[in-house]
Design a protein around this motif. Structure first.
Motif, PDB file in Angstrom:
ATOM      1  N   ARG A 104       0.884  -1.099  -0.024  1.00 18.13           N
ATOM      2  CA  ARG A 104       0.062   0.054   0.052  1.00 18.13           C
ATOM      3  C   ARG A 104       0.657   1.141  -0.066  1.00 18.13           C
ATOM      4  N   ALA A 105       1.975   1.264   0.541  1.00 23.45           N
ATOM      5  CA  ALA A 105       2.988   2.291   0.761  1.00 23.45           C
ATOM      6  C   ALA A 105       3.472   2.614  -0.499  1.00 23.45           C
ATOM      7  N   VAL A 106       3.793   1.563  -1.152  1.00 18.68           N
ATOM      8  CA  VAL A 106       4.694   1.760  -2.524  1.00 18.68           C
ATOM      9  C   VAL A 106       3.767   2.089  -3.704  1.00 18.68           C
ATOM     10  N   ALA A 107       2.740   1.142  -3.747  1.00 24.80           N
ATOM     11  CA  ALA A 107       1.877   0.927  -5.172  1.00 24.80           C
ATOM     12  C   ALA A 107       0.657   1.881  -4.960  1.00 24.80           C
ATOM     13  N   GLY A 108       0.307   2.253  -3.672  1.00 31.59           N
ATOM     14  CA  GLY A 108      -0.929   3.042  -3.488  1.00 31.59           C
ATOM     15  C   GLY A 108      -1.988   2.001  -2.951  1.00 31.59           C
ATOM     16  N   PRO A 109      -2.958   2.717  -2.373  1.00 29.40           N
ATOM     17  CA  PRO A 109      -4.287   1.912  -2.123  1.00 29.40           C
ATOM     18  C   PRO A 109      -4.902   1.239  -2.805  1.00 29.40           C
ATOM     19  N   GLU A 110      -4.927   1.920  -4.357  1.00 24.97           N
ATOM     20  CA  GLU A 110      -5.722   1.643  -5.348  1.00 24.97           C
ATOM     21  C   GLU A 110      -5.235   0.342  -6.246  1.00 24.97           C
ATOM     22  N   CYS A 111      -3.809   0.006  -5.710  1.00 22.33           N
ATOM     23  CA  CYS A 111      -3.126  -1.055  -6.634  1.00 22.33           C
ATOM     24  C   CYS A 111      -2.958  -2.400  -5.620  1.00 22.33           C
ATOM     25  N   VAL A 112      -3.706  -2.617  -4.498  1.00 24.55           N
ATOM     26  CA  VAL A 112      -3.343  -3.621  -3.745  1.00 24.55           C
ATOM     27  C   VAL A 112      -4.819  -4.421  -3.516  1.00 24.55           C
ATOM     28  N   GLY A 113      -4.596  -5.873  -3.454  1.00 25.36           N
ATOM     29  CA  GLY A 113      -5.715  -6.663  -3.277  1.00 25.36           C
ATOM     30  C   GLY A 113      -5.162  -8.033  -2.656  1.00 25.36           C
ATOM     31  N   LEU A 114      -6.066  -8.754  -2.652  1.00 17.20           N
ATOM     32  CA  LEU A 114      -5.727 -10.058  -1.869  1.00 17.20           C
ATOM     33  C   LEU A 114      -5.794 -11.257  -2.997  1.00 17.20           C
ATOM     34  N   GLY A 115      -4.839 -12.179  -2.637  1.00 15.22           N
ATOM     35  CA  GLY A 115      -4.881 -13.696  -3.449  1.00 15.22           C
ATOM     36  C   GLY A 115      -4.530 -14.688  -2.694  1.00 15.22           C
ATOM     37  N   ALA A 116      -5.040 -15.168  -1.785  1.00 17.88           N
ATOM     38  CA  ALA A 116      -4.457 -15.990  -0.607  1.00 17.88           C
ATOM     39  C   ALA A 116      -3.922 -17.373  -1.326  1.00 17.88           C
ATOM     40  N   ALA A 117      -4.407 -17.760  -2.419  1.00 17.54           N
ATOM     41  CA  ALA A 117      -3.781 -18.934  -3.010  1.00 17.54           C
ATOM     42  C   ALA A 117      -4.413 -20.401  -2.099  1.00 17.54           C
ATOM     43  N   PHE A 118      -5.446 -20.219  -1.750  1.00 15.42           N
ATOM     44  CA  PHE A 118      -6.054 -21.353  -0.897  1.00 15.42           C
ATOM     45  C   PHE A 118      -6.227 -22.435  -2.073  1.00 15.42           C
ATOM     46  N   GLY A 119      -6.973 -23.465  -1.575  1.00 15.17           N
ATOM     47  CA  GLY A 119      -7.494 -24.557  -2.430  1.00 15.17           C
ATOM     48  C   GLY A 119      -6.641 -25.875  -2.585  1.00 15.17           C
ATOM     49  N   THR A 120      -5.641 -25.718  -1.636  1.00 16.01           N
ATOM     50  CA  THR A 120      -4.484 -26.874  -1.842  1.00 16.01           C
ATOM     51  C   THR A 120      -5.234 -28.126  -1.021  1.00 16.01           C
ATOM     52  N   GLU A 121      -4.918 -29.453  -1.155  1.00 18.79           N
ATOM     53  CA  GLU A 121      -5.077 -30.430  -0.238  1.00 18.79           C
ATOM     54  C   GLU A 121      -3.650 -30.819   0.398  1.00 18.79           C
ATOM     55  N   GLY A 122      -4.178 -31.282   1.757  1.00 18.93           N
ATOM     56  CA  GLY A 122      -3.193 -31.606   2.623  1.00 18.93           C
ATOM     57  C   GLY A 122      -2.554 -30.451   3.350  1.00 18.93           C
ATOM     58  N   ALA A 123      -1.338 -30.477   4.281  1.00 18.37           N
ATOM     59  CA  ALA A 123      -0.734 -29.642   5.121  1.00 18.37           C
ATOM     60  C   ALA A 123       0.132 -28.535   4.524  1.00 18.37           C
ATOM     61  N   THR A 124      -0.656 -27.604   3.650  1.00 21.11           N
ATOM     62  CA  THR A 124       0.121 -26.524   3.222  1.00 21.11           C
ATOM     63  C   THR A 124       0.432 -25.616   4.284  1.00 21.11           C
ATOM     64  N   PRO A 125       1.670 -25.100   4.523  1.00 21.36           N
ATOM     65  CA  PRO A 125       1.805 -24.171   5.684  1.00 21.36           C
ATOM     66  C   PRO A 125       1.328 -22.809   5.378  1.00 21.36           C
ATOM     67  N   ARG A 126       0.613 -22.301   6.208  1.00 23.57           N
ATOM     68  CA  ARG A 126      -0.354 -21.008   6.117  1.00 23.57           C
ATOM     69  C   ARG A 126      -0.053 -20.380   7.284  1.00 23.57           C
ATOM     70  N   PRO A 127      -0.018 -18.855   7.252  1.00 25.45           N
ATOM     71  CA  PRO A 127       0.124 -18.157   8.717  1.00 25.45           C
ATOM     72  C   PRO A 127      -0.847 -18.442   9.760  1.00 25.45           C
ATOM     73  N   THR A 128      -0.381 -18.409  10.974  1.00 24.90           N
ATOM     74  CA  THR A 128      -1.490 -18.450  11.999  1.00 24.90           C
ATOM     75  C   THR A 128      -2.689 -17.255  11.758  1.00 24.90           C
ATOM     76  N   GLY A 129      -3.796 -17.930  11.957  1.00 24.29           N
ATOM     77  CA  GLY A 129      -4.876 -17.103  11.824  1.00 24.29           C
ATOM     78  C   GLY A 129      -5.337 -16.815  10.323  1.00 24.29           C
ATOM     79  N   LEU A 130      -4.690 -17.282   9.620  1.00 24.13           N
ATOM     80  CA  LEU A 130      -5.129 -17.197   7.996  1.00 24.13           C
ATOM     81  C   LEU A 130      -5.297 -18.744   7.350  1.00 24.13           C
ATOM     82  N   THR A 131      -5.660 -19.719   7.968  1.00 26.05           N
ATOM     83  CA  THR A 131      -5.424 -21.141   7.588  1.00 26.05           C
ATOM     84  C   THR A 131      -6.536 -21.383   6.457  1.00 26.05           C
ATOM     85  N   ASP A 132      -7.665 -20.720   6.422  1.00 30.67           N
ATOM     86  CA  ASP A 132      -8.547 -20.754   5.511  1.00 30.67           C
ATOM     87  C   ASP A 132      -9.269 -19.606   5.236  1.00 30.67           C
TER      88      ASP A 132
END
Length: 363
Positions: A286-314
């Motif tokens: 947000r600081a570099v690109a500006g608030p108009e150029c930031v989004g979310l693309g979690a890359a969920f959808g995998t099967e098994g134990a893919t390491p995810r950040p605590t609090g954002l496991t799904d």
């Protein structure tokens, strides 16, 4: 935020209020109750448009999954998407590295991609009460207003284009709206003459270019060549985590100039092992690109134990992430852009560019 609860377009199926944040993650950090309630209220009006989910590949390998009910084997299903306030999803149609059959010959890449498109279309047909195929920017809002999750197909790999634009037009006719140039011969070391033709045709078809995995030089060249905004569907800040798929500040500035969109992933290797670390990456983008150029693309959808950040496991963790950003001082207007507004803008801008290009260019 009182006006959000009164919005006539709000989707009643999306979470509103602190008691409906979603499936509990016992490992998740606690959020200030007021911030969590405000996050849920905001998501009811501005749901998440998630730029990357690999569920289609998972279902192609394990078709027995029923995403109408939570399944511990995968991290994505309709209940958790709703609990997280997801209103639009880009379903990746990329074959994971090393998984293409017969050594990855070009014709096999096309065949594998067509199979994934078939699985994706079957997925949308199988869950009509939860998913709705997205072909235009208007479909994103229409699906939300009808209580569905807008489902956009793509990206497909740019390696499927082998010197002819016919495959690109065929993919578009099947509903694909995103193309990923990374690894394609026409974009590997910068754009070839054919690569420039691909970009022009992508613009004419109102498709998006996804620069995830492109080297910085190629990414900047693609962003400059495209008349429509480009996206990076799942990434992090290379300035914070030196990963080859994370965007450099140079690329972020190119996205800012081009009106593009960098969508932050939830991957411990790229964005850290906690919700707070992911928020740090969002702060940097947000600081570099500006608030108009930031989004979310979690890359969920995998099967098994893919390491995810605590609090954002799904996907149900999205309200907690927004609560964290509220506590960091993000204005609600910027959060509305982060979750929904920026993704809808790039889709609309691509369509505007296509209308202009169709007056000048024929297939």
């Amino acid at each position: 935020m009182a006006d959000l609860q009164d919005d006539p377009h709000a989707d009643p199926s999306l979470p509103v209020g602190p008691g409906s944040v979603g499936i509990e993650d016992v490992s998740a950090p606690a959020a200030v109750p007021g911030a969590l309630e405000r996050a849920a209220e905001l998501l009811a009006v501005h749901p998440v448009a998630d730029g990357c989910n690999s569920l289609v590949w998972t279902l192609s390998q394990s078709p027995y999954h029923d995403i109408d009910t939570p399944d511990t084997g995968i991290d994505t299903d309709i209940p958790r998407l709703r609990a997280g306030g997801v209103g639009a999803q880009f379903w990746s149609l990329l074959v994971p590295p090393g998984r293409t059959r017969e050594g990855g010959a070009a014709d096999q890449v096309v065949s594998d991609t067509l199979e994934l498109i078939d699985v994706a279309l079957a997925l949308v047909r199988r869950y009509p009460d939860g998913l709705r195929l997205g072909l235009t920017a208007d479909d994103m809002m229409d699906a939300r207003n009808k209580g569905r999750i807008a489902s956009y197909l793509g990206p497909v790999s740019g390696a499927t284009l082998t010197g002819s634009l016919g495959a690109l037009r065929a993919f578009h006719a099947l509903g694909v709206r995103i193309l990923a140039p990374a690894g394609a011969p026409w974009a590997r070391e910068g754009l070839t003459a054919f690569g420039h033709e691909v970009v022009k045709e992508v613009n004419r078809l109102a498709m998006l270019l996804d620069l995830t995995g492109c080297p910085p030089v190629a990414a900047c060249q693609l962003a400059a060549a495209s008349k429509a905004p480009v996206i990076v569907s799942n990434t992090g800040a290379a300035a914070l985590t030196a990963h080859p798929d994370n965007v450099t500040d140079e690329v972020l500035l190119a996205l800012r100039t081009a009106g593009g969109l960098a969508m932050v992933t939830f991957d411990t290797a790229r964005t850290g092992d906690s919700l707070h670390a992911v928020a740090d990456h969002l702060d940097h983008l947000r600081a570099v690109a500006g608030p108009e150029c930031v989004g979310l693309g979690a890359a969920f959808g995998t099967e098994g134990a893919t390491p995810r950040p605590t609090g954002l496991t799904d996907p149900s963790g999205y309200p907690r992430l927004l609560a964290e950003l509220l506590e960091r001082g993000w204005p609600e207007s910027d959060l509305a852009l982060l979750t929904w507004g920026n993704a809808q803008r790039v889709l609309r801008d691509a369509e505007f560019t296509a209308r202009a290009a169709q007056h000048r260019r024929t297939p």
